[in-house]
Design an enzyme around this catalytic site. Sequence first.
Site: not given
Length: 660
Positions: A367, A644
């Site tokens: 990402e 995360h």
Amino acid sequence: MVLYTSPFPNSFLSVLHSFSWGLIFPCYWLADRLVGSFVPTTYEKRQRADDPCYFHALCIIITTPIYLALLVASLPFALIGFLLWSPLQSARRPYIYSRLKDKTRADGAALLTEWKAAGSGKSFCFGSANVCLLPDSLARFNNVFNTQARAKEIGRRIRNGASRPQIKIYIDSPTNTSISAASFSSLVSPQAGDNRAVNAGIKRTTSMEYKGDNCGSNNGEESREDKGGSGEPHEAEENTCIVRINGEENGHMSDAETDTVNGQARAGGPAEPSLEGDAEISKTPNHKQKEGDSGSLDSCSASRESLVKVRVGDGTVDQGTVNNKLLYKASIMKKTSVRKKKHTDETFDHEISAFFPANLDFLCLQEVFDKRAAEKLKEQLHHYFEYIVYDVGVYSCHGCCSFKFVNSGLLFASRYPVMDAAYHCYPNGRGMDSLASKGALFLKVQVGSTPQDQRIVGYISCTHLQAIAGDTTVRCEQLDMLQDWLSEFRKSTSSSSTANPEELVAFDVLCGDLNFDNCSSDDKLEQQHSLFTHYKDPCRAGPGEDKPWAIGTLLDPEGLYDEEVCTPDNLQKALESEEGRKGYLVYPTSKNHSSSQKGRKASLKGNGRRIDYMLYTEEGLYLEWKVEVEEFSFITQLAGLTDHLPVAMRLMVSTGEDDP
């Protein structure tokens, strides 16, 4: 295979692409700002809660018409730019390979001389993280913002964690078998003349703080000169403070031992640290220095989680090994608080760490979608990693079925030279995921050579699968393609034959955000995929069941800025308790439980959704060598910067030869 150092084959296309993007960017930036102003994060909501004058609402009322007017005015230029930009993507290369140009800081070639496939082997450390570097308006839907500042801070934290000095204290106790939660590092194999026998029961760390003049960079000039002048390969043992203590039966230290350690740790003499970037203040809230925040960039302190590579022997520690340029301050409690290693049947150490692994060799990120953020991140990572592959993916309709607005978001960084690289785009993306060129990046790196001049290589793959819940068949199809591409890459880049091997394969690692966990009832198809028959998951007990120590890697976005988890140390402490995990991790979905995260305190399966994976295989490696997991870590150093948890794994490649 030629590695692409620029996105286009010639400078004319590069200039044309820059011109077209220059026409598009004002419209893109204004739209991003406009949408972002209507999507506040929980941090911003808390900041505005005490605003009696509704100042922010007034700002939105004033700025929205201005943004809209400028956006409309920029649309014609953006359209012209798009008509130029889109066809250019057919000539664009699938990635950009960047090598550190500063030769004084480059050490990749020197690393190749360290391992000649002799002795007991060598360990390699791998890290993976989803860093959520989307355009700011999209990142806000994950409750993070200020993408450009976060990118810079993420890079700093990673390279500072990986390049920090290492400190470890061992306490010998005949009854204690516990080990504290520690930052990632492994024991160095004893050299010739060292005692091979290690006291089996007694590895435990205590709280220690360090300061050093080299804590913000990869390697100091003096340490590099020492390496170059010795004529012998070094393990990464510089800047190491080693203290060995004989503990009492209950594992506590006596007053005398405490005084001894404090005295020894200060033996290096005073040195004032200066961390690169201290004067720069980040705009994002979690970058502020807080008490006990060992993960902050403005802090060179290591909490109780800090470990070092050491040689363990029965004799006293030679204090001459302590680098005299570092000031070590030992803060040791008489009654040391540690986390017990309850699962004694496990063959490797596992922990929740407030730091990225010291001496991190390879890093895979997902990402990294925003191009400007990718450049800032690359600049920071180049302080530690010499080789970086970024801007991976395709745009427009080139190479995939649907139009791609952003790249794959994959980024790879390495201390070792990259030999080959390849990228493949998943053609079956659905929904919002179809707008990104999600796929897989395959790399071949050289990590050493044999005395017979055979190259020692390793394979690393990084991927990001379909994210939308319920798209089980899509992810399974992507896993099928991933296996096929892996096999093709190995065959196309291999220059060896069974009879006359020119290369010896030391490891094959696969990591990334797979967007399914091993405990959710909705992910059964992925859990039983054939990929897990070829690759081993250190955290997995079997399909549908994780090992008891494994925790989830997906954080609950609503709690990112809570005081209990907004710093690396605080997040680590929260995740070490079951209550903290239930409060701040997203849990596996189950038909018997509501999908609502809040208020769910019932007994749930697993310790959170673990969707970020680190896998390895023993297939296709050099037959006489053995690969084992040495340590596995869940990392909290990016607290407040992403939703995360990064993961890290250290593999030991054993050659099976006796020590010289």
